[in-house]
Design an enzyme around this catalytic site. Structure first.
Site, PDB file in Angstrom:
ATOM      1  N   HIS A  79    -145.681  77.131  33.930  1.00  0.00           N
ATOM      2  CA  HIS A  79    -145.433  78.350  34.711  1.00  0.00           C
ATOM      3  C   HIS A  79    -145.466  78.028  36.197  1.00  0.00           C
ATOM      4  O   HIS A  79    -146.195  77.130  36.641  1.00  0.00           O
ATOM      5  CB  HIS A  79    -146.452  79.445  34.371  1.00  0.00           C
ATOM      6  CG  HIS A  79    -147.873  79.137  34.721  1.00  0.00           C
ATOM      7  ND1 HIS A  79    -148.402  79.356  35.984  1.00  0.00           N
ATOM      8  CD2 HIS A  79    -148.897  78.635  33.989  1.00  0.00           C
ATOM      9  CE1 HIS A  79    -149.681  79.010  35.996  1.00  0.00           C
ATOM     10  NE2 HIS A  79    -150.007  78.562  34.808  1.00  0.00           N
ATOM     11  N   ASP A  81    -145.932  80.497  38.753  1.00  0.00           N
ATOM     12  CA  ASP A  81    -146.736  81.385  39.592  1.00  0.00           C
ATOM     13  C   ASP A  81    -148.126  80.801  39.797  1.00  0.00           C
ATOM     14  O   ASP A  81    -148.597  79.979  39.001  1.00  0.00           O
ATOM     15  CB  ASP A  81    -146.817  82.789  38.988  1.00  0.00           C
ATOM     16  CG  ASP A  81    -147.494  82.822  37.627  1.00  0.00           C
ATOM     17  OD1 ASP A  81    -147.231  81.915  36.808  1.00  0.00           O
ATOM     18  OD2 ASP A  81    -148.287  83.755  37.365  1.00  0.00           O
ATOM     19  N   ASP A 111    -153.007  73.920  38.682  1.00  0.00           N
ATOM     20  CA  ASP A 111    -152.665  75.060  37.826  1.00  0.00           C
ATOM     21  C   ASP A 111    -151.459  75.805  38.381  1.00  0.00           C
ATOM     22  O   ASP A 111    -151.596  76.763  39.122  1.00  0.00           O
ATOM     23  CB  ASP A 111    -153.875  75.994  37.728  1.00  0.00           C
ATOM     24  CG  ASP A 111    -153.660  77.138  36.755  1.00  0.00           C
ATOM     25  OD1 ASP A 111    -152.702  77.092  35.964  1.00  0.00           O
ATOM     26  OD2 ASP A 111    -154.456  78.084  36.798  1.00  0.00           O
ATOM     27  N   GLU A 145    -147.534  83.932  34.438  1.00  0.00           N
ATOM     28  CA  GLU A 145    -148.604  83.580  33.506  1.00  0.00           C
ATOM     29  C   GLU A 145    -149.950  84.094  33.988  1.00  0.00           C
ATOM     30  O   GLU A 145    -150.790  84.521  33.191  1.00  0.00           O
ATOM     31  CB  GLU A 145    -148.657  82.058  33.328  1.00  0.00           C
ATOM     32  CG  GLU A 145    -149.561  81.585  32.189  1.00  0.00           C
ATOM     33  CD  GLU A 145    -151.005  81.352  32.594  1.00  0.00           C
ATOM     34  OE1 GLU A 145    -151.851  81.166  31.701  1.00  0.00           O
ATOM     35  OE2 GLU A 145    -151.304  81.353  33.816  1.00  0.00           O
ATOM     36  N   GLU A 146    -150.165  84.069  35.301  1.00  0.00           N
ATOM     37  CA  GLU A 146    -151.479  84.393  35.842  1.00  0.00           C
ATOM     38  C   GLU A 146    -151.850  85.870  35.688  1.00  0.00           C
ATOM     39  O   GLU A 146    -153.029  86.206  35.585  1.00  0.00           O
ATOM     40  CB  GLU A 146    -151.559  83.986  37.322  1.00  0.00           C
ATOM     41  CG  GLU A 146    -151.405  82.495  37.576  1.00  0.00           C
ATOM     42  CD  GLU A 146    -152.571  81.670  37.050  1.00  0.00           C
ATOM     43  OE1 GLU A 146    -153.535  82.257  36.541  1.00  0.00           O
ATOM     44  OE2 GLU A 146    -152.506  80.432  37.144  1.00  0.00           O
ATOM     45  N   GLU A 176    -157.896  66.141  29.730  1.00  0.00           N
ATOM     46  CA  GLU A 176    -158.837  65.366  30.530  1.00  0.00           C
ATOM     47  C   GLU A 176    -159.438  64.203  29.736  1.00  0.00           C
ATOM     48  O   GLU A 176    -159.678  64.307  28.550  1.00  0.00           O
ATOM     49  CB  GLU A 176    -159.974  66.264  31.028  1.00  0.00           C
ATOM     50  CG  GLU A 176    -159.537  67.369  31.973  1.00  0.00           C
ATOM     51  CD  GLU A 176    -159.080  68.615  31.259  1.00  0.00           C
ATOM     52  OE1 GLU A 176    -158.738  69.595  31.931  1.00  0.00           O
ATOM     53  OE2 GLU A 176    -159.045  68.614  30.002  1.00  0.00           O
TER      54      GLU A 176
END
Length: 436
Positions: A79, A81, A111, A145-146, A176
């Site tokens: 995404h 945004d 992110d 998405e956020e 990670e």
């Protein structure tokens, strides 16, 4: 380092810098500018692209390398945004895309514009090499998405399903590198908890605050209910993902939730903190609203409770537990939304791609499955198409705890080394799944 690797490293770095310099703070989003930048970049490499937008300023980009037609479709999901950035809290311009000491700084670096850039470079570089997969290779850079107000992945799945229909999906959520009990692991999310917040509405009777005896203060009545919710110790459950995680890490599958938590604590560090919320539903009161005037006793008090459910648990089951916990009283419960809660199998060609890549880049390391305590846009694709959806974008140059502190926070940044690592994995996954 080969010339190709050096080129891709520079390419992904530059593209991320350009993406960060486009302010796509959501709201309002304005993701179309990012989508147009990606389209221009991808079309230069011969990748066909389409923009899909519910409103003109909030476009989703979908790019595709067509397959031969005899294999599965792989979707690289991301995404464009980002969340709000307060420049006064930063040591760099949050929309400057500055390269400093081998790290790209700016809102979205982690992110998730870093993965956006890596996915774009992966598909572009494969196209330049004449890559022809068995099934389509698709890259989607979505809006919204956020916030999730219906402009992005959900809208694409519902309104333009053929554009993003897939058998396998790679998204954010994990990747990670962790040192656990002295051994290296790369975590891969194969499931997500459901976000199922609800409203607790407590009713009383209003009155003047100078005469509290004539009223029935809803805020005061709400207080013991909030305390009860906050103090609740949920019943624990051993889900398959935690069982598989502990088996990979310790060599022995736990027999109970308590065994799992004890094994995680024995390993030390923050591993137990990672495992514990994956053993139960969570209830966290976070917002409260009552009187709007200091001298008016409220007749209604609304409490918003953030709740995350294990895969397979329904909001109806959650509500039954909460009602049993609170007992009878002058209150109402209302489920506000229910998103996520998906689960994908581990034994798949996509898992094989993750495992073979880990072995390639770090012999002796292993991938470890996990359930994400939050949720991402991944859940729309299993629901819509029955797709296998994993969260995996590898990182090893930056400390895991630092990554957690930087997400949605000031001074967000990503090491170029991890961007290069991400491109390597996404190219590998496309080639492995594309060969099926």
């Amino acid at each position: 380092m080969s010339t190709t690797t050096q080129t891709l490293r520079a390419e992904v770095t530059e593209l991320l810098q350009e993406l960060i310099r486009i302010d796509t703070t959501n709201p309002p989003g304005n993701e179309t500018a990012a989508a147009e930048l990606l389209r221009a970049y991808l079309e230069d490499s011969g990748v066909s692209c389409e923009l899909y937008a519910r409103v003109p300023e909030r476009a989703n980009l979908v790019a595709r390398i067509p397959g031969r037609g005899d294999g599965p479709t792989l979707l690289l999901l991301s995404h464009t945004d980002v969340v709000l950035a307060d420049a006064s809290e930063w040591r760099a311009d949050p929309f400057g895309g500055e390269l400093r000491d081998g790290e790209v700084w700016g809102r979205g670096a982690l992110d998730m514009k870093g993965q956006v850039a890596a996915s774009a470079v992966a598909i572009a570089s494969l196209a330049r090499e004449g890559f022809e997969p068995a099934g389509d290779l698709v890259f989607a850079a979505t809006a919204d998405e956020e916030v999730g107000a219906g402009f992005g992945a959900q809208w694409l799945c519902e309104t333009h399903p053929d554009a993003v229909r897939c058998d396998y999906c790679i998204n954010e959520g994990a990747g990670e590198r962790l040192e656990l009990d002295g051994k290296p692991f790369y975590i891969c999310s194969v499931s997500e908890k459901m976000s199922a917040p609800f409203r607790l509405r407590v009713r009383g009777r209003s009155g003047h605050a100078s005469m509290p005896g004539i009223a029935d203060n809803a805020l005061v009545k709400a207080a013991p209910l909030i305390t009860t919710l906050g103090a609740y110790t949920p019943e624990q459950e051993l889900i398959p993902e935690v069982e598989a995680l502990l088996e990979v890490v310790t060599g022995r599958g736990p027999g109970s939730p308590q065994d799992a938590l004890e094994a995680a604590r024995a390993i030390g560090g923050s591993f137990a903190e990672m495992v514990e919320p994956l053993l139960s539903m969570t209830l966290s009161p976070t917002l409260i609203s009552a009187s709007r005037k200091r001298n008016v006793i409220p007749a209604v008090c609304d409490v918003t409770v953030d709740s995350r459910l294990l895969p397979g648990t329904t909001p109806a089951e959650q509500q039954e537990i909460v009602r049993g916990l609170l007992g009878e009283g002058d209150y109402e419960l209302e489920v506000l939304e229910a998103h996520g809660g998906t689960r994908s199998p581990i034994e798949t060609p996509l898992w094989d791609a993750v495992a073979s890549w880990v072995e390639q880049v770090e012999p002796g390391a292993k991938p470890a499955p996990i359930c994400v305590a939050g949720f991402t846009d991944s859940h729309w694709f299993p629901h819509a198409f029955g797709a296998v959806a994993y969260g995996f974008f590898p990182s090893r140059a930056m400390d895991v705890e630092l990554i957690a502190r930087l997400l949605h926070s000031a001074d967000e940044r990503v090491p170029v080394e991890d961007l290069e690592l991400g491109v390597s994995f996404l190219r590998h996954a496309a080639q492995v799944v594309g060969a099926v």
